[in-house]
Design an enzyme around this catalytic site. Structure first.
Site, mmCIF file in Angstrom:
data_model
loop_
_atom_site.group_PDB
_atom_site.id
_atom_site.type_symbol
_atom_site.label_atom_id
_atom_site.label_comp_id
_atom_site.label_asym_id
_atom_site.label_seq_id
_atom_site.Cartn_x
_atom_site.Cartn_y
_atom_site.Cartn_z
ATOM 1 N N HIS A 196 0.870 -1.155 0.150
ATOM 2 C CA HIS A 196 0.310 0.026 0.058
ATOM 3 C C HIS A 196 1.022 1.277 0.090
ATOM 4 C CE1 HIS A 196 0.693 0.840 4.424
ATOM 5 N NE2 HIS A 196 0.634 -0.757 4.575
ATOM 6 N N GLU B 263 -5.051 1.903 2.555
ATOM 7 C CA GLU B 263 -5.039 0.777 3.428
ATOM 8 C C GLU B 263 -5.052 1.004 4.871
ATOM 9 O OE1 GLU B 263 -3.633 -2.816 5.756
ATOM 10 O OE2 GLU B 263 -2.706 -0.752 5.567
ATOM 11 N N GLU B 264 -4.566 2.039 5.260
ATOM 12 C CA GLU B 264 -4.394 2.428 6.689
ATOM 13 C C GLU B 264 -5.662 2.958 7.224
ATOM 14 O OE1 GLU B 264 -2.019 1.437 8.625
ATOM 15 O OE2 GLU B 264 -0.043 1.573 7.408
ATOM 16 N N GLU C 117 4.394 -6.472 3.563
ATOM 17 C CA GLU C 117 4.159 -5.785 5.277
ATOM 18 C C GLU C 117 5.272 -6.242 5.876
ATOM 19 O OE1 GLU C 117 2.147 -3.943 6.665
ATOM 20 O OE2 GLU C 117 0.069 -3.574 5.599
ATOM 21 N N ASP D 266 6.746 0.257 6.598
ATOM 22 C CA ASP D 266 5.251 0.081 6.452
ATOM 23 C C ASP D 266 4.672 1.331 5.650
ATOM 24 O OD1 ASP D 266 2.784 -0.761 6.623
ATOM 25 O OD2 ASP D 266 2.272 -0.618 8.934
ATOM 26 N N ASP E 238 0.203 4.294 1.245
ATOM 27 C CA ASP E 238 -0.373 5.284 2.227
ATOM 28 C C ASP E 238 0.368 5.076 3.660
ATOM 29 O OD1 ASP E 238 -2.101 3.040 2.403
ATOM 30 O OD2 ASP E 238 -3.065 4.072 3.776
#
Length: 245
Positions: free
Chosen positions: A76, A140-141, A165, A108, A78
Site C-alpha cells: 500500500h 489501506e491504513e 508488510e 510500512d 499510504d
C-alpha cells in the site's frame, strides 16, 4: 533517464506525504507516491495503470509481461498520521542512524516498493514465462477503499502474491483477514422521572454487545487454526459513542 539509487528512491517516497485517515483534516492524496512509482517502473518496461478510487486516491497496477497467472508483489502507498513532536528526526526525510534508515513509511510500507524495483532492476530484460505485477493500493491504513475498488473491478491478478508488510524479515505464509462493522441504534428521548416514556439506545447497545459476546464464544469454540499465534477468531469492540444527556 537512469533510475535513482535505492537510497534516493527511499528518500523520494518518504518525502511525498500520503497519510490516509478517517479524519478529513488529516487525510491526504497518494498521487505523488504512485506517480513516482509509475515513472520508475515505466523506465523498466512495465505497463502502468492508475485506477482512480476517489478524488485524489489512486491504485497503481504495473505489469511486465503478458498472459494468465503470474506473480503479484503487493503493498500500500499510504501511511498512518504522525505527530512530528514524537519523532527523533523529520518523519518525511530519510535519516540514517546506527546503520538503519528512518522515516515515515520506510518499513510500512513505501520502502517495500523501492526494494522491489531494486530486485527487478537486473531482471526486467529477461523473458518471463508469466507476468510480474506490482500493485500499490491506496487507503489501506484507513478505509481500505483501494483494495475494495480493485476487487469490485474484477481485475484478474496473479497466481501467487507476495505482500510486503514488515514481518521482522520472517516469511509468513498466510495472515488473518479483517472485517469491520458498525451498529447504529436510534432510541427515543424520554425523561429520567419515567424511563418508560422513551427507549434508551444505550441500554439497547448493551444488549447488542451481550449477543456479540455470545457469538464470539461460539466462533472461538467452532473455529481453530493452530498455524496462527492466536488460533481462534477475534472480535474486538473498538469504539462506542452515544447518549445525549
Amino acid at each position: 533517464m537512469p533510475l535513482p539509487t535505492l537510497k534516493q528512491q527511499f528518500a523520494a517516497l518518504l518525502a511525498a506525504p500520503s497519510v490516509s485517515c478517517t479524519q478529513p483534516r488529516l487525510d491526504q492524496s497518494n498521487k505523488s507516491v504512485v506517480d513516482l512509482l509509475a515513472s520508475w517502473l515505466s523506465e523498466l518496461g512495465f505497463a502502468c495503470e492508475l485506477q482512480e478510487v476517489q478524488p485524489g486516491k489512486f491504485n497503481l497496477l504495473a505489469t511486465l509481461g503478458t498472459g494468465p497467472g503470474g506473480l503479484v508483489l503487493a503493498g500500500h502507498s499510504d501511511t498512518v498520521p504522525y505527530d512530528e513532536a514524537l519523532w527523533q528526526s523529520d518523519p518525511l526525510k530519510l535519516t540514517e542512524r546506527d546503520g538503519r534508515w528512518y522515516g515515515l513509511g520506510s518499513c510500512d510500507m513505501k520502502g517495500f516498493f523501492a526494494l522491489v524495483i531494486e530486485a527487478v532492476r537486473e531482471l526486467h530484460q529477461q523473458p518471463f514465462k508469466q507476468p510480474l505485477l506490482i500493485l500499490a493500493t491506496c487507503d489501506e491504513e484507513s478505509s481500505m477503499s483501494g483494495a475494495r475498488a480493485l476487487a469490485d473491478a474484477g481485475r484478474p491478478l496473479g497466481r501467487a502474491a507476495v505482500i510486503g508488510e514488515p514481518t521482522g524479515l520472517r516469511p509468513i505464509r498466510m495472515h488473518k483477514g479483517i472485517l469491520m462493522e458498525r451498529i447504529d441504534i436510534h432510541g427515543q428521548s424520554g425523561h429520567s422521572s419515567n424511563p418508560e416514556l422513551g427507549h434508551s439506545a444505550l441500554e439497547a447497545m448493551h444488549g447488542a454487545i451481550d449477543e456479540l459476546l455470545i457469538l464470539r464464544r461460539q466462533w472461538q469454540a467452532e473455529f481453530n487454526n493452530p498455524q496462527f499465534s492466536v488460533p481462534q477468531p477475534t472480535l474486538n469492540f473498538g469504539c462506542i459513542h452515544g447518549g445525549d444527556n
